[in-house]
Design a protein around this motif. Structure first.
Motif, PDB file in Angstrom:
ATOM      1  N   LEU A 194     -26.815 -71.740 -20.516  1.00 59.46           N
ATOM      2  CA  LEU A 194     -26.947 -71.300 -19.285  1.00 59.46           C
ATOM      3  C   LEU A 194     -28.773 -72.117 -19.039  1.00 59.46           C
ATOM      4  CD1 LEU A 194     -26.386 -69.493 -16.342  1.00 59.46           C
ATOM      5  CD2 LEU A 194     -27.289 -67.434 -17.865  1.00 59.46           C
ATOM      6  N   CYS A 195     -29.158 -71.540 -19.627  1.00 60.65           N
ATOM      7  CA  CYS A 195     -30.646 -71.419 -20.147  1.00 60.65           C
ATOM      8  C   CYS A 195     -31.655 -73.040 -20.334  1.00 60.65           C
ATOM      9  CB  CYS A 195     -31.787 -70.479 -20.755  1.00 60.65           C
ATOM     10  SG  CYS A 195     -30.760 -68.571 -20.218  1.00 60.65           S
ATOM     11  N   GLY A 196     -31.750 -73.263 -21.416  1.00 62.32           N
ATOM     12  CA  GLY A 196     -31.466 -74.258 -22.053  1.00 62.32           C
ATOM     13  C   GLY A 196     -32.196 -73.968 -23.387  1.00 62.32           C
ATOM     14  N   GLU A 197     -32.082 -74.543 -23.807  1.00 62.85           N
ATOM     15  CA  GLU A 197     -32.148 -74.617 -26.001  1.00 62.85           C
ATOM     16  C   GLU A 197     -33.014 -73.336 -26.225  1.00 62.85           C
ATOM     17  OE1 GLU A 197     -29.977 -76.268 -27.517  1.00 62.85           O
ATOM     18  OE2 GLU A 197     -31.099 -74.842 -29.209  1.00 62.85           O
ATOM     19  N   GLY A 198     -32.797 -72.347 -26.370  1.00 55.44           N
ATOM     20  CA  GLY A 198     -33.844 -71.681 -26.562  1.00 55.44           C
ATOM     21  C   GLY A 198     -34.682 -71.186 -25.849  1.00 55.44           C
ATOM     22  N   ALA A 199     -34.142 -71.866 -24.983  1.00 56.76           N
ATOM     23  CA  ALA A 199     -35.558 -71.004 -23.135  1.00 56.76           C
ATOM     24  C   ALA A 199     -35.415 -69.583 -23.271  1.00 56.76           C
ATOM     25  CB  ALA A 199     -35.062 -71.973 -21.759  1.00 56.76           C
ATOM     26  N   TRP A 200     -34.413 -69.223 -23.552  1.00 59.19           N
ATOM     27  CA  TRP A 200     -34.499 -67.537 -23.250  1.00 59.19           C
ATOM     28  C   TRP A 200     -34.781 -66.526 -24.339  1.00 59.19           C
ATOM     29  CZ3 TRP A 200     -31.549 -65.677 -27.590  1.00 59.19           C
ATOM     30  CH2 TRP A 200     -30.921 -66.734 -28.445  1.00 59.19           C
ATOM     31  N   GLU A 201     -35.144 -67.315 -25.472  1.00 55.61           N
ATOM     32  CA  GLU A 201     -35.835 -66.475 -26.697  1.00 55.61           C
ATOM     33  C   GLU A 201     -37.631 -66.012 -26.330  1.00 55.61           C
ATOM     34  OE1 GLU A 201     -35.936 -68.891 -30.143  1.00 55.61           O
ATOM     35  OE2 GLU A 201     -33.435 -69.786 -29.915  1.00 55.61           O
ATOM     36  N   THR A 202     -37.853 -66.407 -26.022  1.00 56.17           N
ATOM     37  CA  THR A 202     -39.160 -65.927 -25.211  1.00 56.17           C
ATOM     38  C   THR A 202     -39.066 -64.530 -24.879  1.00 56.17           C
ATOM     39  OG1 THR A 202     -39.342 -67.443 -24.351  1.00 56.17           O
ATOM     40  CG2 THR A 202     -40.364 -68.331 -25.860  1.00 56.17           C
ATOM     41  N   ASN A 203     -38.511 -64.041 -24.040  1.00 55.61           N
ATOM     42  CA  ASN A 203     -38.772 -62.986 -23.454  1.00 55.61           C
ATOM     43  C   ASN A 203     -39.278 -61.735 -23.880  1.00 55.61           C
ATOM     44  OD1 ASN A 203     -38.033 -64.911 -20.899  1.00 55.61           O
ATOM     45  ND2 ASN A 203     -35.668 -63.880 -21.560  1.00 55.61           N
ATOM     46  N   GLN A 204     -40.526 -60.947 -23.351  1.00 55.34           N
ATOM     47  CA  GLN A 204     -41.264 -59.626 -23.775  1.00 55.34           C
ATOM     48  C   GLN A 204     -41.161 -58.731 -21.921  1.00 55.34           C
ATOM     49  OE1 GLN A 204     -44.604 -60.671 -26.410  1.00 55.34           O
ATOM     50  NE2 GLN A 204     -44.302 -62.727 -26.292  1.00 55.34           N
ATOM     51  N   GLY A 205     -41.096 -57.959 -22.639  1.00 53.31           N
ATOM     52  CA  GLY A 205     -41.380 -57.013 -22.209  1.00 53.31           C
ATOM     53  C   GLY A 205     -41.185 -56.065 -22.610  1.00 53.31           C
ATOM     54  N   GLY A 206     -41.680 -54.582 -22.239  1.00 56.32           N
ATOM     55  CA  GLY A 206     -41.426 -52.493 -22.229  1.00 56.32           C
ATOM     56  C   GLY A 206     -42.549 -52.495 -22.690  1.00 56.32           C
ATOM     57  N   GLY A 207     -42.605 -51.663 -22.884  1.00 56.11           N
ATOM     58  CA  GLY A 207     -43.747 -50.788 -23.093  1.00 56.11           C
ATOM     59  C   GLY A 207     -43.209 -49.451 -22.164  1.00 56.11           C
ATOM     60  N   THR A 208     -44.355 -49.154 -21.444  1.00 55.59           N
ATOM     61  CA  THR A 208     -43.966 -47.894 -20.777  1.00 55.59           C
ATOM     62  C   THR A 208     -43.109 -48.222 -19.144  1.00 55.59           C
ATOM     63  OG1 THR A 208     -46.120 -47.304 -21.061  1.00 55.59           O
ATOM     64  CG2 THR A 208     -44.945 -45.701 -19.534  1.00 55.59           C
ATOM     65  N   GLU A 209     -41.651 -47.500 -19.356  1.00 55.70           N
ATOM     66  CA  GLU A 209     -40.584 -47.911 -17.796  1.00 55.70           C
ATOM     67  C   GLU A 209     -41.516 -47.165 -16.981  1.00 55.70           C
ATOM     68  OE1 GLU A 209     -40.096 -47.356 -20.747  1.00 55.70           O
ATOM     69  OE2 GLU A 209     -38.791 -49.142 -22.036  1.00 55.70           O
ATOM     70  N   GLN A 210     -41.675 -47.876 -15.676  1.00 57.01           N
ATOM     71  CA  GLN A 210     -41.911 -47.316 -14.965  1.00 57.01           C
ATOM     72  C   GLN A 210     -41.443 -48.031 -13.386  1.00 57.01           C
ATOM     73  OE1 GLN A 210     -46.612 -47.265 -14.422  1.00 57.01           O
ATOM     74  NE2 GLN A 210     -46.493 -48.615 -16.351  1.00 57.01           N
ATOM     75  N   PRO A 211     -39.937 -47.848 -13.545  1.00 54.23           N
ATOM     76  CA  PRO A 211     -39.076 -48.243 -12.001  1.00 54.23           C
ATOM     77  C   PRO A 211     -39.685 -48.398 -10.897  1.00 54.23           C
ATOM     78  CG  PRO A 211     -38.334 -46.753 -13.201  1.00 54.23           C
ATOM     79  CD  PRO A 211     -39.700 -46.692 -14.473  1.00 54.23           C
ATOM     80  N   LEU A 212     -40.489 -46.775 -10.533  1.00 56.55           N
ATOM     81  CA  LEU A 212     -40.369 -46.430  -9.089  1.00 56.55           C
ATOM     82  C   LEU A 212     -42.063 -47.674  -8.804  1.00 56.55           C
ATOM     83  CD1 LEU A 212     -40.173 -42.505  -8.830  1.00 56.55           C
ATOM     84  CD2 LEU A 212     -38.642 -44.729  -8.152  1.00 56.55           C
ATOM     85  N   GLU A 213     -42.512 -47.127  -9.714  1.00 56.30           N
ATOM     86  CA  GLU A 213     -43.910 -47.779  -8.906  1.00 56.30           C
ATOM     87  C   GLU A 213     -43.459 -49.358  -9.466  1.00 56.30           C
ATOM     88  OE1 GLU A 213     -47.204 -47.703  -9.058  1.00 56.30           O
ATOM     89  OE2 GLU A 213     -47.988 -49.319  -8.718  1.00 56.30           O
ATOM     90  N   ALA A 214     -42.731 -49.873 -10.062  1.00 56.61           N
ATOM     91  CA  ALA A 214     -42.308 -51.096 -10.265  1.00 56.61           C
ATOM     92  C   ALA A 214     -41.792 -51.957  -8.605  1.00 56.61           C
ATOM     93  CB  ALA A 214     -41.650 -51.760 -11.019  1.00 56.61           C
ATOM     94  N   ALA A 215     -41.003 -50.964  -8.250  1.00 48.42           N
ATOM     95  CA  ALA A 215     -40.420 -51.087  -6.653  1.00 48.42           C
ATOM     96  C   ALA A 215     -41.049 -51.291  -6.047  1.00 48.42           C
ATOM     97  CB  ALA A 215     -38.616 -50.498  -6.751  1.00 48.42           C
ATOM     98  N   LEU A 216     -41.901 -50.100  -6.297  1.00 49.36           N
ATOM     99  CA  LEU A 216     -43.282 -50.328  -4.466  1.00 49.36           C
ATOM    100  C   LEU A 216     -44.360 -51.715  -4.690  1.00 49.36           C
ATOM    101  CD1 LEU A 216     -44.958 -48.631  -2.533  1.00 49.36           C
ATOM    102  CD2 LEU A 216     -46.490 -46.966  -5.175  1.00 49.36           C
ATOM    103  N   LEU A 217     -44.528 -51.510  -6.040  1.00 51.09           N
ATOM    104  CA  LEU A 217     -45.055 -52.834  -5.893  1.00 51.09           C
ATOM    105  C   LEU A 217     -44.425 -54.233  -5.148  1.00 51.09           C
ATOM    106  CD1 LEU A 217     -46.717 -52.590  -9.455  1.00 51.09           C
ATOM    107  CD2 LEU A 217     -47.986 -52.209  -7.221  1.00 51.09           C
ATOM    108  N   ALA A 218     -43.364 -54.262  -5.822  1.00 51.04           N
ATOM    109  CA  ALA A 218     -42.505 -55.016  -5.277  1.00 51.04           C
ATOM    110  C   ALA A 218     -42.608 -55.771  -3.678  1.00 51.04           C
ATOM    111  CB  ALA A 218     -41.067 -55.671  -5.894  1.00 51.04           C
ATOM    112  N   MET A 219     -42.813 -54.853  -3.659  1.00 53.04           N
ATOM    113  CA  MET A 219     -42.065 -54.013  -1.717  1.00 53.04           C
ATOM    114  C   MET A 219     -44.044 -54.754  -1.158  1.00 53.04           C
ATOM    115  SD  MET A 219     -39.569 -51.316  -0.650  1.00 53.04           S
ATOM    116  CE  MET A 219     -39.719 -51.268   0.725  1.00 53.04           C
ATOM    117  N   CYS A 220     -44.542 -53.902  -2.083  1.00 51.54           N
ATOM    118  CA  CYS A 220     -46.194 -54.032  -1.633  1.00 51.54           C
ATOM    119  C   CYS A 220     -46.296 -55.572  -1.679  1.00 51.54           C
ATOM    120  CB  CYS A 220     -47.079 -53.728  -2.009  1.00 51.54           C
ATOM    121  SG  CYS A 220     -47.274 -51.820  -1.991  1.00 51.54           S
TER     122      CYS A 220
END
Lengths: 465, 230
Positions: A194-220
């Motif tokens: 789907l992604c290409g050889e190994g292209a899916w391996e480098t995703n990083q994220g996490g830390g503090t989950e802030q879905p409401l702030e993320a949604a607000l910023l996405a709209m902004c």
């Protein structure tokens, strides 16, 4: 009595006689609020912002979301059909037939994915990596796009999910790269395809989950004229990215980063998928379980906003929230207030809140995402079945007319499992403050819908008399 | 013979002297005349007493806040005397939304008053016409007319303007004043201002307030025909 007195009395009587009719102007009428729609012009655009928790613990849930996503799209009918265009009589007839056959087919949707990560210190520290701070993982996916499912899966599985390779099967014997069908499970072989050889391996994220702030910023970042509430600091960093944008504060040069995500007049549906609660700290403090500041912020946009959340199990009686770490067989406790925020936000906006896990208190199994996505599909389809009221009504005074014919209130039918089922008619849904049509009572294409009710809180505007 | 002739001449002279005298003036004392002793004595050129009256009227109810109503009526009555009579009537019309209501229903306000439109009414009542008068019209024509008051009781049927079209039959009492201009011995032009007061039950709001007092004030003009005196 003197002659003058007689005269004055007669004049007074005459004046009273002539004044009486004028009192007719004071006839008392109860004022009903009127919600009038024409089904054809009723807004049928929905912009869905998926806010995905991209912490390492979410790979099972992301897999489940991806594997079931096709069902969600099917619930919204033919993904290649595009939005409804009515320019000719032929269009109108086609739309009518389509509408009465599959109501979701008139829903013109767009999809975008961002993550719960707001702080850009993960990944490339001086850049806002795609999906961080409300930015989109990839381009907006429109209904008219031929490859809606592969595009969405590509963004979700290749660029969002934080995979732990040790948990992924290497191969899938039943899967052949190039096949259209989604496999039964996610394997490295499938991701490589789907992604290409190994292209899916480098995703990083996490830390503090802030879905409401993320949604607000996405709209902004999506609208041309963001409200004042957008212009705030959302992360401690004051570094600038290669485009000269401050990565910790929303400024003018952030406007338009998510251009096209939000359409004028469309309903914005925020779909949050997380195994944590909301830890947004820009407008709330730790311990706050009331999401009102964010609901108020969403209300400053010219959009109707619905929020659906698939999150930790919430026990409102025991004031406890629990979720499962990836690969764990035991439930972990999640701060109750952080989950309650999402729960309250979902119900306050007419969305829904669902448990991301299933089983008993000692089980840790990912819940059936086909059900969640089906519910999300229903929420979107209901956008053309639910007519929002401007004021809170006295429910006993609601009268509904479609093409001048009165529609009866629907009767709840017991399905034996406690779910709300209704016969043909309408119901008032307090959470949405909307009148929702059921069964054959759903107004046909081009139908004229009028809803009369007496508002509990008076008229929204001062009347001209 | 000469004696007879002299006697006749003497009588004739005496008689001519009496005719040439002024009559003696005599006065009669009638005492002090008071207001109560004065009554207008006028010949009524167009009498109504003991005559029937059949009328056709057109009118308008312009005073309601949200409706304006063209209407018509048929009346039949009888005059027991010049000042007192009875009358029955049937009215019909159709209340229309006025500009205020259309403005309220528009997107700016999105408000719909639970107004009821007039459809029809039936009534019976008495007429009291204490005034009969003449007036001069531009110095050329004398118009005979009377002025009357009327009190009626009856029922009015109305319909909700909101799409439920709920019907309401309301007991009604009315008060009015009018003038009757005599066009000829058989025909009159009647103009009338009448205020009907309805006790109207509105089903949609029965939970909070069902009974409303409503006024239908109308201005009508009509032609009536007076029957032969019985």
């Amino acid at each position: 009595m003197s002659t003058d007195a007689h005269g004055r009395t007669a004049q007074a009587r005459l004046a009273l006689l002539f004044a009486l009719p004028m009192l007719a102007g004071c006839n008392k009428y109860e004022l009903f609020a009127l919600a009038g729609y024409e089904q054809a012009s009723f807004q049928n655009d929905a912009d869905v912002i998926f806010v995905i928790d991209n912490s390492p613990s979410m790979e099972e849930e992301a897999s489940a979301l991806g594997l079931n996503f096709q069902l969600f799209i099917q619930a919204l009918a033919d993904p290649t059909a595009g939005g409804v265009v009515t320019e000719t009589l032929s269009d109108a007839v086609d739309n009518y037939v389509s509408y009465t056959t599959v109501r979701g087919s008139v829903l013109d949707y767009q999809l975008g994915i961002t993550t719960t990560t707001v702080d850009s210190s993960r990944g490339t520290a001086t850049e806002m990596d795609p999906g961080e701070a409300g930015t989109l993982i990839g381009p907006v996916i429109s209904r008219g796009t031929a490859e809606v499912v592969p595009d969405f899966l590509g963004q979700l599985l290749c660029e969002t999910t934080n995979w732990n390779q040790t948990n992924l099967p290497d191969e899938d014997d039943a899967f052949k790269c190039g096949q259209e069908a989604i496999p039964a499970f996610i394997s490295e072989e499938y991701l490589d395809c789907l992604c290409g050889e190994g292209a899916w391996e480098t995703n990083q994220g996490g830390g503090t989950e802030q879905p409401l702030e993320a949604a607000l910023l996405a709209m902004c970042r999506a609208v041309e004229n963001p409200p004042d509430v957008c212009f705030h600091s959302y992360a401690s960093s004051d570094a600038t990215d290669s485009e000269g944008r401050n990565i910790g504060t929303f400024e003018d040069n952030h406007i338009g980063m998510n251009a096209g995500l939000i359409r004028e007049g469309a309903t914005t549906v925020i779909a949050i998928v997380t195994d944590e609660g909301d830890n947004s700290s820009q407008y709330l403090s730790n311990g706050d379980d009331d999401p009102s500041p964010y609901l108020d912020a969403f209300a400053q946009f010219d959009q109707k906003v619905r929020l659906a959340a698939i999150g930790p199990r919430l026990d409102t009686e025991g004031l406890q929230a629990t979720a499962c770490a990836s690969g764990s067989t035991e439930r972990d406790t999640v701060p109750y207030w952080s989950v309650k925020r999402l729960h309250t936000a979902a119900l306050s906006t007419g969305g829904f809140y669902a448990d991301i896990t299933q089983g008993g208190d000692t089980d840790c199994t990912v819940s059936d995402f086909s059900v969640h996505l089906d519910n999300l599909g229903s929420l979107l389809v209901n956008l053309v079945n639910a007519f929002e009221l401007r004021s809170v009504p006295d429910p006993s005074t609601i009268r509904v007319f479609v093409d001048s014919e009165e529609v009866a209130e629907a009767v709840r039918v017991d399905d034996g499992e406690g779910d709300a089922l209704y016969d043909n008619g309408w119901t008032y849904e307090p959470a949405q403050n909307a009148v929702v049509f059921w069964g054959t009572a759903v107004p046909d294409y081009n139908a004229d819908v009028q809803i009369y009710y007496r508002p509990l809180d008076g008229q929204p505007r001062v009347l001209p008399f | 013979m000469r004696l007879l002739a002299a006697s006749l001449l003497t009588l004739a002279l005496a008689s001519s002297t009496a005719w040439g005298q002024q009559p003696e003036l005599k006065t009669v004392d009638i005492g002090v005349i008071q207001d109560s002793d004065i009554s207008v004595v006028q010949k009524i050129l167009f009498p109504k007493a003991k005559r029937t009256e059949l009328g056709v009227h057109l009118g308008w109810m312009p005073f309601d806040a949200f409706t304006t109503t063209p209407m018509g009526a048929l009346t039949f009555g009888s005059h027991m005397s010049e000042s007192l009579g009875w009358e029955i009537g049937l009215g019909g019309g159709y209340g229309l939304k006025n500009g205020t209501m259309r403005k309220l229903e528009g997107p700016a306000y999105a408000v719909a008053p639970d107004a009821y439109r007039y459809l029809g009414s039936a009534w019976g009542g008495i007429q009291w016409a204490p005034i009969y008068a003449k007036m001069n019209w531009l110095g050329r024509k004398v118009v005979h007319h009377d002025v009357y008051g009327t009190a009626t009781a009856g029922a009015t049927i109305e319909q909700a303007i909101l799409p439920d079209n709920a019907m309401a039959v309301a007991p009604t009492v009315g008060l009015g004043v009018g003038m009757r201009f005599f066009l000829s011995d058989k025909a009159t032009l009647r103009v009338q201002l009448k205020d009907d007061i309805l006790a109207q039950f509105r089903s949609k709001t029965a939970d909070s307030q069902g009974l409303f007092i409503k006024q239908n004030a109308s201005i009508t003009a009509g032609i009536t025909l007076l029957g032969k005196r019985k």
